[in-house]
Design an enzyme around this catalytic site. Structure first.
Site, short mmCIF file in Angstrom:
data_model
loop_
_atom_site.label_atom_id
_atom_site.label_comp_id
_atom_site.label_asym_id
_atom_site.label_seq_id
_atom_site.Cartn_x
_atom_site.Cartn_y
_atom_site.Cartn_z
CB CYS A 1 31.52 35.54 34.78
SG CYS A 1 32.24 36.95 33.90
CG ASN B 1 33.76 37.58 28.50
OD1 ASN B 1 33.94 37.79 27.30
ND2 ASN B 1 34.59 36.84 29.19
CB CYS C 1 35.13 40.81 36.57
SG CYS C 1 34.78 42.58 36.65
NE ARG C 2 31.96 36.69 38.43
CZ ARG C 2 30.71 36.31 38.63
NH1 ARG C 2 30.43 35.48 39.62
NH2 ARG C 2 29.74 36.74 37.86
CB SER C 3 34.51 34.55 32.39
OG SER C 3 34.12 35.75 31.77
CG ASP D 1 30.35 40.17 39.41
OD1 ASP D 1 31.46 40.72 39.21
OD2 ASP D 1 29.42 40.22 38.58
#
Length: 137
Positions: free
Chosen positions: A11, A14, A16-18, A114
Site C-alpha cells: 500500500c 505500509n 495500515c492496509r498492507s 485508505d
C-alpha cells in the site's frame, strides 16, 4: 494455496492496509510466507497505525512490532505474487519496478480505500478478509 508460496502486500505507507493484510494472511494461512511493503518512504520504520492495531485486536489477529519499508527490486525477485491495494499503488509500483514476470496484481476488483483518510478500518478489514479468501495462487 501452495505451502511454499510467498505473498507480498503493498500500500502507500505500509502502516495500515498492507500491514493489516500481512497479519491477517499469516493468521488465515499459516503455511504460506507473507510480508508487506510500501510504495513510498513516508512511513519508513514506523509501526502499524494504532487504529489498524485496534481493528486487528478486535478480530483476535496477532501482530508483532512492524517496521514499514518501501518495496525494492529484491522484494520483487523474492516474492511469488505482489498484491497492491489500489490503482494509485499500482501506478507507483510500476514506476518503481518492471513487472516482467507479471507478479503484481490488485488485491480486490475495486480499490481498498485508505483508512488513514476514511477512518473505516472495519470496512477495510472486511474487504481484505474477503479478498484473502479469493486469492488465486
Amino acid at each position: 494455496m501452495k505451502q511454499d508460496t510467498k505473498v507480498l502486500f503493498v500500500c502507500h505507507g505500509n502502516i495500515c492496509r498492507s500491514a493489516m493484510a500481512e497479519y491477517m494472511c499469516r493468521y488465515k494461512y499459516p503455511h504460506i510466507e507473507c510480508a508487506s511493503r510500501a510504495v513510498s518512504n513516508e512511513e519508513s520504520g514506523n509501526d502499524i497505525y494504532p487504529p489498524a492495531k485496534r481493528c486487528l485486536e478486535r478480530h483476535h489477529i496477532p501482530y508483532g512490532r512492524h517496521y514499514a519499508r518501501k518495496i525494492s527490486q529484491s522484494d520483487y525477485e523474492y516474492y511469488d505474487v505482489i498484491y497492491v491495494m489500489d490503482h494509485s499503488n499500482m501506478y507507483y509500483i510500476n514506476r518503481i519496478l518492471d513487472d516482467k514476470d507479471h507478479k503484481i496484481k490488485m488485491l480486490c476488483e475495486r480499490d481498498v480505500e485508505d483508512p488513514w483518510y476514511t477512518g473505516d478500518f472495519e470496512g477495510v478489514y472486511n474487504q481484505i478478509d474477503e479478498a484473502l479468501d479469493k486469492m488465486d495462487l
